[in-house]
Structure formats: structure tokens, C-alpha cells
Design a protein around this motif. Sequence first.
Motif, PDB file in Angstrom:
ATOM      1  N   CYS A  64       0.949  -1.098  -0.100  1.00  0.00           N
ATOM      2  CA  CYS A  64      -0.064   0.022  -0.214  1.00  0.00           C
ATOM      3  C   CYS A  64       1.046   1.292  -0.167  1.00  0.00           C
ATOM      4  CB  CYS A  64      -0.938  -0.058   1.251  1.00  0.00           C
ATOM      5  SG  CYS A  64       0.035   0.089   2.824  1.00  0.00           S
ATOM      6  N   LEU A  65       0.195   2.357  -0.437  1.00  0.00           N
ATOM      7  CA  LEU A  65       1.148   3.596  -0.371  1.00  0.00           C
ATOM      8  C   LEU A  65       1.230   4.189   0.850  1.00  0.00           C
ATOM      9  CD1 LEU A  65      -0.378   5.496  -3.685  1.00  0.00           C
ATOM     10  CD2 LEU A  65       1.821   4.070  -3.406  1.00  0.00           C
ATOM     11  N   THR A  66       2.591   4.842   1.233  1.00  0.00           N
ATOM     12  CA  THR A  66       2.800   5.643   2.501  1.00  0.00           C
ATOM     13  C   THR A  66       2.197   6.902   2.120  1.00  0.00           C
ATOM     14  OG1 THR A  66       4.836   6.162   1.660  1.00  0.00           O
ATOM     15  CG2 THR A  66       4.626   4.007   2.813  1.00  0.00           C
ATOM     16  N   ASP A  67       2.365   7.688   3.211  1.00  0.00           N
ATOM     17  CA  ASP A  67       1.921   9.256   2.918  1.00  0.00           C
ATOM     18  C   ASP A  67       3.020   9.944   1.886  1.00  0.00           C
ATOM     19  OD1 ASP A  67       0.179   9.044   5.025  1.00  0.00           O
ATOM     20  OD2 ASP A  67       1.264  10.074   6.643  1.00  0.00           O
ATOM     21  N   VAL A  68       4.150   9.465   1.984  1.00  0.00           N
ATOM     22  CA  VAL A  68       5.256  10.152   0.887  1.00  0.00           C
ATOM     23  C   VAL A  68       4.591   9.564  -0.530  1.00  0.00           C
ATOM     24  CG1 VAL A  68       7.474  10.071   0.026  1.00  0.00           C
ATOM     25  CG2 VAL A  68       7.129   9.984   2.419  1.00  0.00           C
ATOM     26  N   GLY A  69       3.987   8.294  -0.738  1.00  0.00           N
ATOM     27  CA  GLY A  69       3.523   7.755  -1.986  1.00  0.00           C
ATOM     28  C   GLY A  69       2.330   8.438  -2.523  1.00  0.00           C
ATOM     29  N   LYS A  70       1.707   8.961  -1.565  1.00  0.00           N
ATOM     30  CA  LYS A  70       0.226   9.692  -1.783  1.00  0.00           C
ATOM     31  C   LYS A  70       0.573  10.929  -2.290  1.00  0.00           C
ATOM     32  CE  LYS A  70      -2.438   6.861   1.578  1.00  0.00           C
ATOM     33  NZ  LYS A  70      -3.162   6.866   2.912  1.00  0.00           N
ATOM     34  N   LYS A  71       1.635  11.766  -1.480  1.00  0.00           N
ATOM     35  CA  LYS A  71       1.974  12.813  -2.137  1.00  0.00           C
ATOM     36  C   LYS A  71       2.391  12.992  -3.504  1.00  0.00           C
ATOM     37  CE  LYS A  71       2.785  14.849   2.606  1.00  0.00           C
ATOM     38  NZ  LYS A  71       4.142  15.445   3.468  1.00  0.00           N
ATOM     39  N   ALA A  72       3.338  11.720  -3.609  1.00  0.00           N
ATOM     40  CA  ALA A  72       3.961  11.840  -5.229  1.00  0.00           C
ATOM     41  C   ALA A  72       2.813  11.660  -6.134  1.00  0.00           C
ATOM     42  CB  ALA A  72       4.848  10.443  -5.378  1.00  0.00           C
ATOM     43  N   VAL A  73       1.543  10.777  -5.892  1.00  0.00           N
ATOM     44  CA  VAL A  73       0.688  10.845  -6.475  1.00  0.00           C
ATOM     45  C   VAL A  73      -0.272  12.066  -6.764  1.00  0.00           C
ATOM     46  CG1 VAL A  73      -1.677   9.687  -6.873  1.00  0.00           C
ATOM     47  CG2 VAL A  73       0.175   8.084  -6.066  1.00  0.00           C
ATOM     48  N   ARG A  74      -0.301  12.873  -5.758  1.00  0.00           N
ATOM     49  CA  ARG A  74      -0.856  14.109  -6.052  1.00  0.00           C
ATOM     50  C   ARG A  74       0.066  14.799  -6.880  1.00  0.00           C
ATOM     51  NH1 ARG A  74      -2.410  13.615  -0.375  1.00  0.00           N
ATOM     52  NH2 ARG A  74      -0.561  14.559   0.119  1.00  0.00           N
ATOM     53  N   ARG A  75       1.278  14.713  -6.586  1.00  0.00           N
ATOM     54  CA  ARG A  75       2.069  15.719  -8.068  1.00  0.00           C
ATOM     55  C   ARG A  75       1.783  15.088  -9.351  1.00  0.00           C
ATOM     56  NH1 ARG A  75       5.995  15.043  -3.821  1.00  0.00           N
ATOM     57  NH2 ARG A  75       7.019  13.282  -4.856  1.00  0.00           N
ATOM     58  N   LEU A  76       1.565  13.853  -9.387  1.00  0.00           N
ATOM     59  CA  LEU A  76       1.428  13.369 -10.802  1.00  0.00           C
ATOM     60  C   LEU A  76       0.164  13.750 -11.519  1.00  0.00           C
ATOM     61  CD1 LEU A  76       2.498   9.598 -10.402  1.00  0.00           C
ATOM     62  CD2 LEU A  76       3.610  11.324 -11.309  1.00  0.00           C
ATOM     63  N   GLU A  77      -0.763  14.175 -10.705  1.00  0.00           N
ATOM     64  CA  GLU A  77      -2.181  14.801 -11.083  1.00  0.00           C
ATOM     65  C   GLU A  77      -1.810  16.241 -11.622  1.00  0.00           C
ATOM     66  OE1 GLU A  77      -4.722  13.860  -7.869  1.00  0.00           O
ATOM     67  OE2 GLU A  77      -4.756  11.760  -8.224  1.00  0.00           O
ATOM     68  N   MET A  78      -0.810  16.993 -11.125  1.00  0.00           N
ATOM     69  CA  MET A  78      -0.673  18.230 -11.359  1.00  0.00           C
ATOM     70  C   MET A  78      -0.470  18.559 -12.979  1.00  0.00           C
ATOM     71  SD  MET A  78       1.570  19.750  -8.180  1.00  0.00           S
ATOM     72  CE  MET A  78       1.246  19.236  -6.542  1.00  0.00           C
ATOM     73  N   PRO A  79      -1.168  19.577 -13.478  1.00  0.00           N
ATOM     74  CA  PRO A  79      -0.782  19.615 -14.743  1.00  0.00           C
ATOM     75  C   PRO A  79       0.384  20.502 -15.360  1.00  0.00           C
ATOM     76  CG  PRO A  79      -2.396  21.640 -13.904  1.00  0.00           C
ATOM     77  CD  PRO A  79      -2.218  20.466 -12.693  1.00  0.00           C
ATOM     78  N   GLY A  80       0.907  20.497 -16.433  1.00  0.00           N
ATOM     79  CA  GLY A  80       2.222  21.340 -16.926  1.00  0.00           C
ATOM     80  C   GLY A  80       3.388  21.549 -15.973  1.00  0.00           C
ATOM     81  N   ASP A  81       3.503  22.815 -15.688  1.00  0.00           N
ATOM     82  CA  ASP A  81       4.773  23.393 -14.937  1.00  0.00           C
ATOM     83  C   ASP A  81       4.686  22.888 -13.522  1.00  0.00           C
ATOM     84  OD1 ASP A  81       6.353  24.740 -17.007  1.00  0.00           O
ATOM     85  OD2 ASP A  81       4.631  25.937 -17.206  1.00  0.00           O
ATOM     86  N   ALA A  82       3.667  22.812 -12.908  1.00  0.00           N
ATOM     87  CA  ALA A  82       3.480  22.605 -11.558  1.00  0.00           C
ATOM     88  C   ALA A  82       4.061  21.247 -11.219  1.00  0.00           C
ATOM     89  CB  ALA A  82       2.159  22.816 -11.092  1.00  0.00           C
ATOM     90  N   ALA A  83       3.550  20.178 -12.302  1.00  0.00           N
ATOM     91  CA  ALA A  83       4.072  18.755 -12.105  1.00  0.00           C
ATOM     92  C   ALA A  83       5.556  18.626 -12.337  1.00  0.00           C
ATOM     93  CB  ALA A  83       3.234  17.980 -13.000  1.00  0.00           C
ATOM     94  N   HIS A  84       5.825  19.362 -13.289  1.00  0.00           N
ATOM     95  CA  HIS A  84       7.213  19.319 -13.490  1.00  0.00           C
ATOM     96  C   HIS A  84       8.177  19.661 -12.405  1.00  0.00           C
ATOM     97  CE1 HIS A  84      11.196  19.232 -15.912  1.00  0.00           C
ATOM     98  NE2 HIS A  84      11.201  20.351 -15.514  1.00  0.00           N
ATOM     99  N   ALA A  85       7.714  20.761 -11.741  1.00  0.00           N
ATOM    100  CA  ALA A  85       8.539  21.307 -10.783  1.00  0.00           C
ATOM    101  C   ALA A  85       8.638  20.608  -9.467  1.00  0.00           C
ATOM    102  CB  ALA A  85       7.866  22.766 -10.581  1.00  0.00           C
ATOM    103  N   ALA A  86       7.335  19.994  -9.305  1.00  0.00           N
ATOM    104  CA  ALA A  86       7.086  19.101  -8.005  1.00  0.00           C
ATOM    105  C   ALA A  86       7.955  17.946  -8.061  1.00  0.00           C
ATOM    106  CB  ALA A  86       5.781  18.897  -7.804  1.00  0.00           C
TER     107      ALA A  86
END
Length: 269
Positions: A64-86
Motif C-alpha cells: 500500500c502507499l505511504t504518505d510519501v507515496g500519496k503525495k507523489a501521486v498528487r504531484r502526478l495529477e498536477m498539470p504542466g509546469d507545476a507537475a514538472h517542478a514538483a
Amino acid sequence: MIDKKRQKRVLSFLAKGAANVRAGASNGRILLDAGDRGVIGEEAEVVSSMAKEELLAIKGGVACLTDVGKKAVRRLEMPGDAAHAAQHQEREFVTRVTKLGTERGISNEGESPLALLWRRRDRSGRRFLDEREYCAGERLRMDYTYGQIMPRLGINWSSLGGAVGKSGWGENGSEDLSTSALAARQRVELALSEVGPEFSGILVDVCCFLKGLETVERERNWPVRSTKVMLKSALSALARHYEPEARARDAGGQILHWGTTDYRPSVSR
């Protein structure tokens, strides 16, 4: 070297729920079995590396995902430059002591566009941004991130402060925020309101969405290198909002008025 794309595939799969870990048909491969959601196969080395990075945890044969993994998933959902920066930054909560007291915010170990601009110097060794301007931009970013304001929500800046108890915020709704996170949102709203619509857009793009200056120019159809000058003016206005006492010092510590030096207002009783 572990393929990040394969890690993303596992992250996306486990984001929908936990999965049983089973041995694959060939050596070095495992299966992640999520029952009705399906089964995916992956190299054991990939899953092992993700466990070492604390992106996922395996207990009792269940991944299962940890809190760190869940944050990584949220970054994957960000569009464009925000995702790239994250994806290229390591963010963590830190506590900083400022002149206003102790503040909790986000620290990026990677370079933000504002940090890159702060490090630049001209031929005489002077920085383009002064310390007040840079710190103001970082303070806005800290409040923005801590307030859980995400680019994909399509924020309506005019309604940030009055959204308590209303629907429409989705999973990051104000009803789900802690008091401190909600206060951070309100500080962002106030700051952007104070600098005005002429400056709020570029501050959000660069300080909050972490867009590069060239990206902002391309998206807004601005002349080359104009964003740099516009950003400095915006940060200067933001710094005056955060430090009104500095504005008073710049005026010589005097209260400005239109009267003569011996002018005294009359007080009627």
C-alpha cells in the motif's frame, strides 16, 4: 538505475487501493494483485526501490502507499509546469523563526524559479532582487503550499476567504482543512488582494505554480525578458504588504499628509 516511469505505473495502480504481493512466473518479477481492479506485473527491484524510498510499504504480503507515496501521486495529477517542478523538488515542512515569530512552512531542496533569480548577480555583483523581495515571494509560496491550494482545483481567488462551509472545494475543501492551513489560505487571499490584479497573476505563476519566466512570457504573450521586470515590481509590492513598517522607514518614519509643517487638525467637542 530504476526507471521512474515504472515507479509511476505502480504508484497509479496502488493509488486506487492496496494489492496483494505474489511471486511472478519468472525470476525477479512479482505480481500486484488487486482483485477486481486487476493484476500488474513488475520487476521486484522496482518495488523494492520504492519501498526503500518509502513510497510504499509491504506488510503481511500486502502493498500500500505511504504518505510519501500519496503525495507523489498528487504531484502526478498536477498539470504542466507545476507537475514538472514538483517532480524535481523535495518538499518538507520546516519551522522558521522570523521577525514576526515562528512560522511553519514548506522547504524545497530543489531550485524554484524565484531562487534561481535570487542567485543571479550583475557584473558589479549586485542581485537583481533584494532580500525583502525574495523573502516575500518565499513567504507567499509557503502559505500557498501549506494552505493545500493545488493548481488543478482552478482556484477562484475572489472567494478563498469566504468558502468555509460551502461545497465546491473537492478533496481539499476548506471543511477538511486544519485551522492553520485555512489561515494560510486567507493570508494568500489577503496578499493577492493587496497587490492587486496587475501583480497577483504573475506572483501565483512564479512563486506558487513555480513556472519559469520564459514559460510565463510564452503563455501570456509578453515580450522577451519583460516578466523579470514585472516580477520584481510585483515582489516589491508584496514585500510592502508583508512589512508595512519597512514602508514607513522608507518614508523617513514620518506620517505623510498634505498640510503644512505647522498644520494641526481642529477637534470639535
